[in-house]
Design a protein around this motif. Structure first.
Motif, PDB file in Angstrom:
ATOM      1  N   ILE A  48      -9.762   4.226   1.712  1.00  0.00           N
ATOM      2  CA  ILE A  48      -9.674   4.212   0.263  1.00  0.00           C
ATOM      3  C   ILE A  48     -11.051   4.530  -0.313  1.00  0.00           C
ATOM      4  CG2 ILE A  48     -10.094   1.703   0.112  1.00  0.00           C
ATOM      5  CD1 ILE A  48      -8.027   1.660  -2.203  1.00  0.00           C
ATOM      6  N   SER A  49     -11.039   5.281  -1.412  1.00  0.00           N
ATOM      7  CA  SER A  49     -12.306   5.674  -2.029  1.00  0.00           C
ATOM      8  C   SER A  49     -12.967   4.505  -2.748  1.00  0.00           C
ATOM      9  CB  SER A  49     -12.059   6.831  -3.002  1.00  0.00           C
ATOM     10  OG  SER A  49     -11.184   6.414  -4.053  1.00  0.00           O
TER      11      SER A  49
ATOM     12  N   GLY B 205       4.108   5.320   4.450  1.00  0.00           N
ATOM     13  CA  GLY B 205       5.398   4.764   4.049  1.00  0.00           C
ATOM     14  C   GLY B 205       5.589   3.305   4.391  1.00  0.00           C
ATOM     15  N   ARG B 206       4.716   2.735   5.226  1.00  0.00           N
ATOM     16  CA  ARG B 206       4.844   1.328   5.622  1.00  0.00           C
ATOM     17  C   ARG B 206       3.636   0.495   5.215  1.00  0.00           C
ATOM     18  NH1 ARG B 206       5.158  -0.104  10.919  1.00  0.00           N
ATOM     19  NH2 ARG B 206       3.804   1.624  11.565  1.00  0.00           N
ATOM     20  N   PHE B 207       2.456   1.097   5.262  1.00  0.00           N
ATOM     21  CA  PHE B 207       1.215   0.376   4.971  1.00  0.00           C
ATOM     22  C   PHE B 207       0.644   0.849   3.640  1.00  0.00           C
ATOM     23  CE2 PHE B 207      -0.099  -0.270   9.729  1.00  0.00           C
ATOM     24  CZ  PHE B 207       1.107  -0.901   9.964  1.00  0.00           C
ATOM     25  N   THR B 208      -0.032  -0.075   2.940  1.00  0.00           N
ATOM     26  CA  THR B 208      -0.705   0.273   1.694  1.00  0.00           C
ATOM     27  C   THR B 208      -2.097  -0.329   1.691  1.00  0.00           C
ATOM     28  OG1 THR B 208       1.401   0.285   0.479  1.00  0.00           O
ATOM     29  CG2 THR B 208      -0.631   0.161  -0.813  1.00  0.00           C
ATOM     30  N   ILE B 209      -3.094   0.517   1.493  1.00  0.00           N
ATOM     31  CA  ILE B 209      -4.462   0.054   1.362  1.00  0.00           C
ATOM     32  C   ILE B 209      -4.786  -0.067  -0.121  1.00  0.00           C
ATOM     33  CG2 ILE B 209      -5.443   2.392   1.497  1.00  0.00           C
ATOM     34  CD1 ILE B 209      -7.841   1.169   2.987  1.00  0.00           C
TER      35      ILE B 209
ATOM     36  N   VAL C 110     -11.010  -5.642   0.248  1.00  0.00           N
ATOM     37  CA  VAL C 110     -10.061  -4.564   0.521  1.00  0.00           C
ATOM     38  C   VAL C 110      -8.886  -5.162   1.284  1.00  0.00           C
ATOM     39  CG1 VAL C 110     -11.244  -3.868   2.661  1.00  0.00           C
ATOM     40  CG2 VAL C 110      -9.767  -2.241   1.451  1.00  0.00           C
ATOM     41  N   TYR C 111      -7.705  -4.649   0.998  1.00  0.00           N
ATOM     42  CA  TYR C 111      -6.476  -5.186   1.580  1.00  0.00           C
ATOM     43  C   TYR C 111      -5.733  -4.119   2.371  1.00  0.00           C
ATOM     44  CZ  TYR C 111      -7.318  -8.613  -2.128  1.00  0.00           C
ATOM     45  OH  TYR C 111      -7.883  -9.553  -2.957  1.00  0.00           O
ATOM     46  N   LEU C 112      -4.922  -4.573   3.307  1.00  0.00           N
ATOM     47  CA  LEU C 112      -3.969  -3.700   3.977  1.00  0.00           C
ATOM     48  C   LEU C 112      -2.632  -4.426   4.009  1.00  0.00           C
ATOM     49  CD1 LEU C 112      -3.630  -0.952   5.440  1.00  0.00           C
ATOM     50  CD2 LEU C 112      -3.882  -2.224   7.585  1.00  0.00           C
ATOM     51  N   GLN C 113      -1.718  -3.982   3.167  1.00  0.00           N
ATOM     52  CA  GLN C 113      -0.369  -4.521   3.165  1.00  0.00           C
ATOM     53  C   GLN C 113       0.457  -3.766   4.199  1.00  0.00           C
ATOM     54  OE1 GLN C 113       1.081  -7.109   1.303  1.00  0.00           O
ATOM     55  NE2 GLN C 113       2.816  -6.766   2.672  1.00  0.00           N
ATOM     56  N   MET C 114       1.013  -4.491   5.143  1.00  0.00           N
ATOM     57  CA  MET C 114       1.762  -3.872   6.242  1.00  0.00           C
ATOM     58  C   MET C 114       3.203  -4.371   6.187  1.00  0.00           C
ATOM     59  SD  MET C 114      -1.039  -4.052   9.321  1.00  0.00           S
ATOM     60  CE  MET C 114      -0.928  -5.837   9.484  1.00  0.00           C
ATOM     61  N   ASN C 115       4.122  -3.457   5.989  1.00  0.00           N
ATOM     62  CA  ASN C 115       5.547  -3.770   5.931  1.00  0.00           C
ATOM     63  C   ASN C 115       6.279  -3.092   7.084  1.00  0.00           C
ATOM     64  OD1 ASN C 115       5.077  -5.140   3.469  1.00  0.00           O
ATOM     65  ND2 ASN C 115       5.394  -3.256   2.303  1.00  0.00           N
ATOM     66  N   SER C 116       7.486  -3.546   7.343  1.00  0.00           N
ATOM     67  CA  SER C 116       8.326  -2.957   8.391  1.00  0.00           C
ATOM     68  C   SER C 116       7.552  -2.830   9.696  1.00  0.00           C
ATOM     69  CB  SER C 116       8.846  -1.581   7.942  1.00  0.00           C
ATOM     70  OG  SER C 116       9.566  -1.676   6.744  1.00  0.00           O
TER      71      SER C 116
END
Length: 125
Positions: A54-55, A69-73, A82-88
């Protein structure tokens, strides 16, 4: 100097979710919002690999194909985090996850100057 501390790892069943956090302490006189951030992971027996970046202001993100499609930074510059949301989550996501900082976004492990100690994520089938 930059210090990074990850948290949020753990054991989760396949299909579940976790949110990793990385709190950054900047000692050199720069501020957190001047650093691009990345998440990487190392699975057992494998090299460390790129997950997401991420910038500095959070306007641009890039993901590895395995994360799309599964993770969001994301980042909160007011909280130096800083976060990393991990789904599925899948069993193949099992790894030690690391956050890293550098001046400009990059997907290459070798480009990053500062690293955290890592947090273990284990996904059971």
């Amino acid at each position: 100097q930059v210090q990074l501390v990850e948290s949020g790892g753990g054991l989760v069943q396949a299909g579940g979710s976790l949110r990793l956090s990385c709190v950054v302490s900047v000692i050199s006189g720069r501020t957190f919002k001047t650093y691009a951030m990345g998440w990487f992971r190392r699975a057992p027996g494998k090299d460390r690999e790129f997950v997401a970046t991420i910038s500095e202001l959070g306007l641009t993100t890039t993901y590895a194909d395995a994360a799309k499609g599964r993770f969001t930074i994301s980042r909160d510059n007011a909280k130096n985090t800083v976060y990393l949301q991990m789904n599925s989550l899948k069993p193949e996501d099992t790894a030690v996850y690391y956050c890293a900082a550098r001046s400009v976004m990059s997907t290459r492990t070798s480009d990053y100057n500062y690293w955290g100690q890592g947090t273990q994520v284990t996904v059971s089938s």
